[in-house]
Design a protein around this motif. Structure first.
Motif, mmCIF file in Angstrom:
data_model
loop_
_atom_site.group_PDB
_atom_site.id
_atom_site.type_symbol
_atom_site.label_atom_id
_atom_site.label_comp_id
_atom_site.label_asym_id
_atom_site.label_seq_id
_atom_site.Cartn_x
_atom_site.Cartn_y
_atom_site.Cartn_z
ATOM 1 N N ASP A 288 0.797 -1.228 0.021
ATOM 2 C CA ASP A 288 0.072 0.021 -0.089
ATOM 3 C C ASP A 288 0.786 1.150 0.126
ATOM 4 N N SER A 324 -2.969 4.799 -8.036
ATOM 5 C CA SER A 324 -3.421 4.076 -6.939
ATOM 6 C C SER A 324 -2.691 4.006 -5.750
ATOM 7 N N THR A 325 -3.424 3.672 -4.687
ATOM 8 C CA THR A 325 -2.838 3.935 -3.178
ATOM 9 C C THR A 325 -2.870 2.377 -2.715
ATOM 10 N N LYS A 326 -3.377 1.385 -3.067
ATOM 11 C CA LYS A 326 -3.523 0.024 -2.627
ATOM 12 C C LYS A 326 -2.815 -0.732 -3.278
ATOM 13 N N LYS A 327 -2.241 -1.880 -2.513
ATOM 14 C CA LYS A 327 -1.303 -2.995 -3.234
ATOM 15 C C LYS A 327 -2.369 -3.648 -4.159
ATOM 16 N N SER A 405 -6.528 -7.788 -6.492
ATOM 17 C CA SER A 405 -5.861 -8.026 -5.333
ATOM 18 C C SER A 405 -5.097 -9.398 -5.391
#
Length: 405
Positions: A288, A324-327, A405
């Motif tokens: 993240d 984006s900010t998430k894995k 994800s």
């Protein structure tokens, strides 16, 4: 008189590659009792047939290991085929091995006379053309140095300059431009133009598809020892480019499992200025953190044509455009009109940026590797002059965004 300069008929060639080492009679006997032959048969060329007519500038293309060099050595009577035959109508001069006929302990000047003699020139004939040979090779100040002190590029320039003086009916060239600098390549291109006008027969093996399109009137493509395409050089060159990309795209990406990466992908690779380029950008960020990316289009000389930083989801306090900010794995699609592009080869690269807390800035964390760079080719019937009128930032449209994800 026959119009055929060269005929290759049902050519087969294989080699026996050793698999077991026998240092004596005892080891050989043990291998024999185990049923170990000591070698395996590698088929290099399989039923190759084609014809080169007098005056043809004939191209042979294919990936490394497809059998091109073996084919040239069969044509040049260096190898003998397992079956099939090669019929040469006229004198053939091969230029397929760098430094063949050269003595590294002799000077450049001495090697000119030695190599000239091997090509059938008398001492007087070499003397008469010596200045032209040295001038073409651009090696005036090095001719009294030993050849072992020459770079590979200097050697090929000297060898090529001698070879093109030979009175031959068929000239065979294997990657002669691969080690030449830009100035030498220009001289080679001018020479190719001259012999093409003179209707001399040339067989050219190369990985440079621009040379195939520019000079050849016929071409074949080899793959795994077989001819998979023949005829029009533009079609053969386009197929080679596409096959090369697809083979590269199959490279193993297991190492990227837990490492940030970014890829570009183009489905339709051969386009016209009336078409619209469609590009898919896919990247993976393993943790993240705020991430963004940039895309660039480069021409065949690695000049940047146009680029864009993605317009992102939102903009942070530092005006950095964030995607984006998430894995996860993210995919985006972009389009670009090609109305200002002309006949050239292009590639698309991308860089992935992530926020670095220590530096309080966005730093690159991944680049498109060689197998992840996309290539596309703009082709039109009537090429226009110039490279491209710079568009600036391209008009991109994000048509798909997905996160896995």
């Amino acid at each position: 008189m026959s119009k055929k300069a060269l005929e290759v008929k049902n050519l087969y060639k294989s080699f026996n590659l050793p698999t077991e080492q026998a240092n004596g009679i005892k080891q050989a006997f043990v291998n024999w009792t185990k049923g170990v032959k000591g070698y395996k048969k590698q088929e290099v060329l399989k039923d190759i047939s084609f014809t080169v007519e007098k005056g043809d500038f004939f191209g042979i293309v294919g990936r490394n290991g497809c059998g091109k060099s073996t084919l040239l050595k069969l044509i040049s009577d260096i190898y003998s085929p397992d079956s099939g035959k090669v019929i040469v109508n006229g004198k053939l001069i091969p230029f397929i091995e760098l430094g063949v006929g050269f003595n590294p302990e002799l000077t450049g000047r001495e090697n000119v006379y030695l190599n000239g003699a091997l090509l059938g020139f008398s001492h007087t004939e070499v003397e008469d053309m010596y200045d032209e040979i040295v001038d073409f090779a651009e090696l005036e100040q090095f001719m009294d140095q030993k050849l072992k002190n020459y770079s590979s590029g200097m050697q090929v320039r000297l060898a090529f300059s001698i070879a093109i003086r030979a009175n031959t009916d068929i000239l065979v060239l294997d990657e002669v431009l691969a080690v030449g600098d830009e100035a030498f390549q220009r001289k080679c291109f001018e020479y190719f133009k001259q012999i093409k006008k003179q209707k001399k027969t040339v067989i050219l093996v190369t990985h440079d598809m621009a040379s195939v399109r520019r000079f050849c009137n016929k071409a074949i493509m080899l793959e795994s020892g077989k001819i998979v395409a023949s005829g029009d050089p533009n079609e053969v060159a386009n197929l080679y480019s596409i096959e090369n990309i697809e083979s590269t795209a199959k490279a193993d990406k297991k190492s990227k499992k837990n490492t940030a990466y970014i890829q570009t992908k183009v489905e339709n690779k051969v386009l016209t200025p009336k078409d619209t380029l469609e590009v898919e950008v896919k990247y993976f960020v393993p943790e993240d953190r705020p991430v963004s990316f940039g895309i660039s289009i480069l021409d065949e000389a690695s000049n940047r044509i146009t680029s864009v930083i993605d317009d992102g989801f939102f903009i942070d306090d530092n005006n950095v455009e964030i995607t984006s900010t998430k894995k996860g794995v993210y995919t985006y699609n972009y389009t670009l009109p090609l109305d200002l592009f002309n006949n050239r080869d292009f590639e698309i690269t991308a860089t992935l940026f992530a926020y670095d807390k220590k530096k309080d800035s966005y730093e690159p964390i991944a680049y498109t590797t060689e197998e992840d760079i996309s290539q596309f080719y703009v082709r039109e019937n009537k090429p226009r002059g110039g490279l491209l009128k710079t568009r600036g930032s391209w008009m991109s449209v994000k048509s798909k965004k997905e996160k896995k994800s």
